[in-house]
Design a protein around this motif. Structure first.
Motif, PDB file in Angstrom:
ATOM      1  N   LEU A 112      38.976 -53.616 -17.937  1.00  0.00           N
ATOM      2  CA  LEU A 112      40.379 -52.811 -18.279  1.00  0.00           C
ATOM      3  C   LEU A 112      40.099 -51.493 -18.785  1.00  0.00           C
ATOM      4  CD1 LEU A 112      41.360 -56.169 -20.499  1.00  0.00           C
ATOM      5  CD2 LEU A 112      42.185 -55.342 -17.983  1.00  0.00           C
ATOM      6  N   SER A 113      40.906 -50.761 -18.781  1.00  0.00           N
ATOM      7  CA  SER A 113      40.747 -49.192 -19.270  1.00  0.00           C
ATOM      8  C   SER A 113      40.556 -49.043 -20.542  1.00  0.00           C
ATOM      9  CB  SER A 113      41.939 -48.522 -18.662  1.00  0.00           C
ATOM     10  OG  SER A 113      43.106 -48.805 -19.284  1.00  0.00           O
ATOM     11  N   VAL A 114      40.980 -49.902 -21.507  1.00  0.00           N
ATOM     12  CA  VAL A 114      40.961 -49.724 -22.829  1.00  0.00           C
ATOM     13  C   VAL A 114      40.469 -51.155 -23.613  1.00  0.00           C
ATOM     14  CG1 VAL A 114      42.349 -47.479 -23.058  1.00  0.00           C
ATOM     15  CG2 VAL A 114      43.431 -49.611 -23.395  1.00  0.00           C
ATOM     16  N   PRO A 115      40.055 -51.121 -24.845  1.00  0.00           N
ATOM     17  CA  PRO A 115      39.282 -49.727 -25.316  1.00  0.00           C
ATOM     18  C   PRO A 115      38.088 -49.532 -24.556  1.00  0.00           C
ATOM     19  CG  PRO A 115      39.175 -51.920 -26.564  1.00  0.00           C
ATOM     20  CD  PRO A 115      40.240 -52.183 -25.616  1.00  0.00           C
ATOM     21  N   ALA A 116      37.751 -48.457 -24.554  1.00  0.00           N
ATOM     22  CA  ALA A 116      36.466 -48.054 -23.999  1.00  0.00           C
ATOM     23  C   ALA A 116      35.758 -47.218 -25.128  1.00  0.00           C
ATOM     24  CB  ALA A 116      36.636 -47.019 -22.751  1.00  0.00           C
ATOM     25  N   VAL A 117      34.648 -47.679 -25.495  1.00  0.00           N
ATOM     26  CA  VAL A 117      33.826 -47.207 -26.668  1.00  0.00           C
ATOM     27  C   VAL A 117      32.525 -46.501 -26.251  1.00  0.00           C
ATOM     28  CG1 VAL A 117      33.056 -47.767 -28.881  1.00  0.00           C
ATOM     29  CG2 VAL A 117      34.654 -49.075 -27.860  1.00  0.00           C
ATOM     30  N   PHE A 118      32.326 -45.266 -26.675  1.00  0.00           N
ATOM     31  CA  PHE A 118      31.070 -44.582 -26.615  1.00  0.00           C
ATOM     32  C   PHE A 118      30.414 -44.464 -28.225  1.00  0.00           C
ATOM     33  CE2 PHE A 118      33.486 -43.088 -23.022  1.00  0.00           C
ATOM     34  CZ  PHE A 118      32.405 -42.550 -22.023  1.00  0.00           C
ATOM     35  N   GLY A 139      30.980 -49.636 -23.697  1.00  0.00           N
ATOM     36  CA  GLY A 139      31.833 -50.636 -22.976  1.00  0.00           C
ATOM     37  C   GLY A 139      33.124 -50.924 -23.627  1.00  0.00           C
ATOM     38  N   GLY A 140      33.845 -52.045 -23.195  1.00  0.00           N
ATOM     39  CA  GLY A 140      35.161 -52.404 -23.847  1.00  0.00           C
ATOM     40  C   GLY A 140      34.956 -53.427 -24.897  1.00  0.00           C
ATOM     41  N   SER A 141      35.889 -53.947 -25.242  1.00  0.00           N
ATOM     42  CA  SER A 141      35.951 -54.987 -26.369  1.00  0.00           C
ATOM     43  C   SER A 141      35.016 -56.011 -26.432  1.00  0.00           C
ATOM     44  CB  SER A 141      37.711 -55.545 -26.580  1.00  0.00           C
ATOM     45  OG  SER A 141      38.047 -56.303 -25.377  1.00  0.00           O
ATOM     46  N   ASN A 142      34.897 -56.864 -24.930  1.00  0.00           N
ATOM     47  CA  ASN A 142      33.907 -57.654 -24.993  1.00  0.00           C
ATOM     48  C   ASN A 142      32.635 -57.316 -25.386  1.00  0.00           C
ATOM     49  OD1 ASN A 142      35.821 -59.267 -23.974  1.00  0.00           O
ATOM     50  ND2 ASN A 142      35.234 -59.153 -21.801  1.00  0.00           N
ATOM     51  N   GLU A 143      32.049 -56.029 -24.760  1.00  0.00           N
ATOM     52  CA  GLU A 143      30.737 -55.630 -25.141  1.00  0.00           C
ATOM     53  C   GLU A 143      30.610 -55.168 -26.776  1.00  0.00           C
ATOM     54  OE1 GLU A 143      31.294 -55.172 -21.077  1.00  0.00           O
ATOM     55  OE2 GLU A 143      32.632 -54.428 -22.568  1.00  0.00           O
ATOM     56  N   PHE A 170      38.478 -44.710 -26.603  1.00  0.00           N
ATOM     57  CA  PHE A 170      39.666 -44.424 -25.733  1.00  0.00           C
ATOM     58  C   PHE A 170      40.606 -45.756 -26.209  1.00  0.00           C
ATOM     59  CE2 PHE A 170      36.316 -41.551 -24.025  1.00  0.00           C
ATOM     60  CZ  PHE A 170      37.106 -40.411 -23.992  1.00  0.00           C
ATOM     61  N   SER A 171      41.682 -45.479 -26.269  1.00  0.00           N
ATOM     62  CA  SER A 171      42.623 -46.575 -26.509  1.00  0.00           C
ATOM     63  C   SER A 171      44.077 -46.400 -25.908  1.00  0.00           C
ATOM     64  CB  SER A 171      42.622 -46.825 -28.015  1.00  0.00           C
ATOM     65  OG  SER A 171      43.472 -45.937 -28.717  1.00  0.00           O
ATOM     66  N   LYS A 172      44.849 -47.211 -26.301  1.00  0.00           N
ATOM     67  CA  LYS A 172      46.313 -47.040 -26.038  1.00  0.00           C
ATOM     68  C   LYS A 172      47.040 -47.749 -27.591  1.00  0.00           C
ATOM     69  CE  LYS A 172      46.806 -47.562 -21.184  1.00  0.00           C
ATOM     70  NZ  LYS A 172      47.394 -48.158 -19.960  1.00  0.00           N
ATOM     71  N   SER A 173      47.996 -46.877 -27.758  1.00  0.00           N
ATOM     72  CA  SER A 173      48.825 -47.058 -29.002  1.00  0.00           C
ATOM     73  C   SER A 173      49.295 -48.569 -29.147  1.00  0.00           C
ATOM     74  CB  SER A 173      49.797 -46.139 -29.297  1.00  0.00           C
ATOM     75  OG  SER A 173      50.919 -46.156 -28.426  1.00  0.00           O
ATOM     76  N   THR A 174      49.681 -49.244 -27.893  1.00  0.00           N
ATOM     77  CA  THR A 174      50.226 -50.439 -28.065  1.00  0.00           C
ATOM     78  C   THR A 174      49.233 -51.530 -27.841  1.00  0.00           C
ATOM     79  OG1 THR A 174      50.769 -50.154 -25.567  1.00  0.00           O
ATOM     80  CG2 THR A 174      52.502 -49.563 -27.253  1.00  0.00           C
ATOM     81  N   CYS A 175      48.110 -51.141 -27.747  1.00  0.00           N
ATOM     82  CA  CYS A 175      46.945 -52.160 -27.264  1.00  0.00           C
ATOM     83  C   CYS A 175      46.342 -52.780 -28.496  1.00  0.00           C
ATOM     84  CB  CYS A 175      45.852 -51.475 -26.560  1.00  0.00           C
ATOM     85  SG  CYS A 175      44.549 -52.687 -26.129  1.00  0.00           S
ATOM     86  N   CYS A 176      46.514 -54.189 -28.707  1.00  0.00           N
ATOM     87  CA  CYS A 176      45.904 -54.676 -29.899  1.00  0.00           C
ATOM     88  C   CYS A 176      44.312 -54.916 -30.018  1.00  0.00           C
ATOM     89  CB  CYS A 176      46.691 -56.184 -30.176  1.00  0.00           C
ATOM     90  SG  CYS A 176      46.140 -57.348 -28.719  1.00  0.00           S
ATOM     91  N   MET A 177      43.926 -55.083 -28.743  1.00  0.00           N
ATOM     92  CA  MET A 177      42.328 -55.099 -28.835  1.00  0.00           C
ATOM     93  C   MET A 177      41.542 -53.585 -29.280  1.00  0.00           C
ATOM     94  SD  MET A 177      41.431 -58.097 -28.533  1.00  0.00           S
ATOM     95  CE  MET A 177      39.607 -57.723 -28.492  1.00  0.00           C
ATOM     96  N   SER A 178      42.470 -52.739 -28.848  1.00  0.00           N
ATOM     97  CA  SER A 178      42.044 -51.219 -28.985  1.00  0.00           C
ATOM     98  C   SER A 178      42.216 -51.294 -30.655  1.00  0.00           C
ATOM     99  CB  SER A 178      42.868 -50.198 -28.474  1.00  0.00           C
ATOM    100  OG  SER A 178      42.637 -50.316 -26.842  1.00  0.00           O
ATOM    101  N   HIS A 179      43.210 -51.550 -31.362  1.00  0.00           N
ATOM    102  CA  HIS A 179      43.388 -51.532 -32.675  1.00  0.00           C
ATOM    103  C   HIS A 179      42.294 -52.387 -33.460  1.00  0.00           C
ATOM    104  CE1 HIS A 179      45.261 -51.296 -36.371  1.00  0.00           C
ATOM    105  NE2 HIS A 179      45.511 -52.225 -36.622  1.00  0.00           N
ATOM    106  N   SER A 180      41.829 -53.642 -32.814  1.00  0.00           N
ATOM    107  CA  SER A 180      41.007 -54.484 -33.395  1.00  0.00           C
ATOM    108  C   SER A 180      39.788 -53.841 -33.530  1.00  0.00           C
ATOM    109  CB  SER A 180      40.861 -55.746 -32.799  1.00  0.00           C
ATOM    110  OG  SER A 180      42.216 -56.360 -32.997  1.00  0.00           O
TER     111      SER A 180
END
Length: 120
Positions: free
Chosen positions: A63-69, A76-80, A16-26
């Motif tokens: 933070l809501s995104v990124p959220a990874v299953f 979890g998110g980017s840290n996990e 789950f991401s947002k199109s403008t979120c650099c961490m989601s993209h990473s």
């Protein structure tokens, strides 16, 4: 929250991401780098994205995104995800979830280069 959990279980890897979120993209690029093809939901482009974002926060995302299953489990998110990768455990999670298959490294394999002396 039920909708997020259901979507998270539909594919071996769901982001789950947002199109403008650099961490989601990473995180997406990192997971694709292992050969996985995650299903990506960009919340800012979905009509019910705000409700899904709230559900992710309820799940425990700081933070809501990124959220990874991965494998139907909320990881979890980017840290996990980055922590799992640094510890060498992300690849095994992807393998267990059937998101990727066995990796053959042709650069280090003894079968990577033709050996003419073995051919005769």
């Amino acid at each position: 929250m039920d909708m997020v959990m259901k979507l998270g279980a539909e594919s071996p890897v769901v982001i789950f991401s947002k199109s403008t979120c650099c961490m989601s993209h990473s995180i997406e690029i990192l997971i694709r780098g292992f050969g996985a093809n995650p299903t990506v939901y960009e919340l800012d482009k979905l009509p019910n994205g705000r409700q899904m974002e709230n559900a992710l926060i309820e799940l425990g995302c700081q933070l809501s995104v990124p959220a990874v299953f991965i494998g139907k489990d909320f990881i979890g998110g980017s840290n996990e995800i980055m922590s799992l990768n640094v510890r060498g455990k992300l690849k095994n999670l992807l393998l267990k979830a059937n998101a990727i298959w066995i990796e053959i490294n042709f650069l280090t394999s003894k079968y990577s280069r033709p050996s003419f002396h073995n051919m005769y």
